[in-house]
Design a protein around this motif. Structure first.
Motif, short mmCIF file in Angstrom:
data_model
loop_
_atom_site.label_atom_id
_atom_site.label_comp_id
_atom_site.label_asym_id
_atom_site.label_seq_id
_atom_site.Cartn_x
_atom_site.Cartn_y
_atom_site.Cartn_z
N THR A 60 0.81 -1.22 0.00
CA THR A 60 0.00 0.00 0.00
C THR A 60 0.84 1.27 0.00
N GLY A 61 2.15 1.14 0.14
CA GLY A 61 2.98 2.33 0.26
C GLY A 61 2.98 2.88 1.67
N LYS A 62 2.50 2.07 2.60
CA LYS A 62 2.54 2.42 4.03
C LYS A 62 3.34 1.35 4.74
N PHE A 63 3.99 1.74 5.84
CA PHE A 63 4.79 0.79 6.60
C PHE A 63 3.90 -0.33 7.13
N SER A 64 4.30 -1.58 6.88
CA SER A 64 3.54 -2.73 7.37
C SER A 64 4.44 -3.78 8.00
N GLY A 65 5.74 -3.69 7.75
CA GLY A 65 6.67 -4.71 8.25
C GLY A 65 6.70 -5.95 7.37
N LEU A 66 5.88 -6.01 6.33
CA LEU A 66 5.86 -7.16 5.43
C LEU A 66 6.96 -7.04 4.38
N ASP A 67 7.43 -8.19 3.91
CA ASP A 67 8.48 -8.23 2.90
C ASP A 67 7.88 -8.40 1.51
N TYR A 68 8.47 -7.71 0.55
CA TYR A 68 8.04 -7.77 -0.85
C TYR A 68 9.27 -7.86 -1.74
N TRP A 69 9.09 -8.45 -2.91
CA TRP A 69 10.14 -8.53 -3.92
C TRP A 69 9.91 -7.46 -4.98
N ARG A 70 11.00 -6.81 -5.39
CA ARG A 70 11.01 -5.90 -6.54
C ARG A 70 12.22 -6.30 -7.38
N CYS A 71 12.05 -6.35 -8.69
CA CYS A 71 13.16 -6.71 -9.57
C CYS A 71 13.48 -5.53 -10.48
N TYR A 72 14.75 -5.36 -10.76
CA TYR A 72 15.24 -4.18 -11.47
C TYR A 72 16.27 -4.57 -12.52
N GLU A 73 16.47 -3.68 -13.48
CA GLU A 73 17.60 -3.84 -14.39
C GLU A 73 18.86 -3.48 -13.61
N THR A 74 19.89 -4.30 -13.72
CA THR A 74 21.10 -4.06 -12.93
C THR A 74 21.78 -2.74 -13.32
N LYS A 75 21.54 -2.26 -14.53
CA LYS A 75 22.16 -0.99 -14.92
C LYS A 75 21.65 0.17 -14.07
N ASN A 76 20.52 0.00 -13.39
CA ASN A 76 19.96 1.04 -12.51
C ASN A 76 20.37 0.87 -11.05
N VAL A 77 21.18 -0.15 -10.75
CA VAL A 77 21.51 -0.51 -9.37
C VAL A 77 22.95 -0.15 -9.04
N THR A 78 23.12 0.50 -7.89
CA THR A 78 24.44 0.82 -7.36
C THR A 78 24.53 0.24 -5.95
N VAL A 79 25.65 -0.38 -5.63
CA VAL A 79 25.87 -0.88 -4.27
C VAL A 79 27.14 -0.25 -3.73
N TRP A 80 27.13 0.06 -2.45
CA TRP A 80 28.29 0.67 -1.82
C TRP A 80 28.18 0.47 -0.31
N GLN A 136 21.48 -9.14 -16.30
CA GLN A 136 20.65 -8.03 -16.76
C GLN A 136 19.68 -7.57 -15.69
N PHE A 137 19.23 -8.51 -14.83
CA PHE A 137 18.24 -8.18 -13.82
C PHE A 137 18.66 -8.71 -12.45
N VAL A 138 18.15 -8.05 -11.43
CA VAL A 138 18.35 -8.47 -10.04
C VAL A 138 17.03 -8.29 -9.31
N CYS A 139 16.72 -9.20 -8.41
CA CYS A 139 15.54 -9.08 -7.56
C CYS A 139 16.01 -8.82 -6.14
N ILE A 140 15.35 -7.85 -5.50
CA ILE A 140 15.71 -7.48 -4.13
C ILE A 140 14.45 -7.57 -3.28
N GLY A 141 14.59 -8.27 -2.17
CA GLY A 141 13.48 -8.42 -1.24
C GLY A 141 13.71 -7.56 -0.02
#
Length: 182
Positions: A60-80, A136-141
């Motif tokens: 819902t876009g509100k804090f619930s404490g529940l976990d969800y998966w979103r997958c992205y193109e890795t070209k949009n992902v930065t880790v540091w 090409q893609f990564v999923c982050i939970g």
């Protein structure tokens, strides 16, 4: 004879990817935990893990404490990682690993629950780089925390904060909790 040897591995590969894929039947069983296309990365166990002993609900876009998966193109992902403070009790320097995904006017930031040793933060970022290399893609939970909105150069920008749980590619998985990638 050679054709037979080539055909068997191809059939096995096709069947194994079908067994791991998210099907419409799986989405009916777990309709809320996947917020995007999974690009063939996730499987039923990934979705099931986020429904264990909780009352699931749509995001819902509100804090619930529940976990969800979103997958992205890795070209949009930065880790540091960010170097933190020195902890005199444990005699270590703290560090915080982060994942940041930029898509249009929204930035998704995944952070761990707490700071760890700087070595741990560096190892975590190294592992994420290895998992995403040549993918090409990564999923982050993770668990949604909040969205901050700001105006920059006359345009609205959104910054979503998530608590990291898992990072998965077709190469493998990394998780905050030990044993979750098995």
């Amino acid at each position: 004879m050679k054709k037979h040897h080539l055909l068997m591995p191809m059939i096995f590969l096709l069947l194994s990817t079908q067994l791991l894929a998210i099907t419409s039947e799986i989405l009916k069983k777990y309709p809320y935990q996947l917020l995007t296309n999974d690009y063939g990365i996730l499987n039923e166990a990934n979705l099931k893990r986020y429904t264990y002993e909780v009352n699931v609900e749509p995001f819902t876009g509100k804090f619930s404490g529940l976990d969800y998966w979103r997958c992205y193109e890795t070209k949009n992902v930065t880790v540091w990682y960010e170097k933190g403070y020195y902890d005199p009790d444990e005699k270590i320097t703290r560090g915080n690993p982060y994942i940041e995904v930029k898509i249009n006017s929204t930035t998704y930031v995944y952070a761990l629950r707490r700071a760890f040793s700087l070595d741990y933060a560096q190892d975590k970022v190294k592992k994420w780089h290895q998992l995403m290399k040549n993918q090409q893609f990564v999923c982050i939970g993770g668990s949604y925390v909040r969205t901050n909105e700001k105006i920059r150069h006359g345009k609205k920008e959104y910054n979503q904060l998530w608590v990291f749980e898992n990072l998965t590619t077709k190469k493998g998985c990394d998780s905050y909790f030990s044993g979750w990638c098995k």
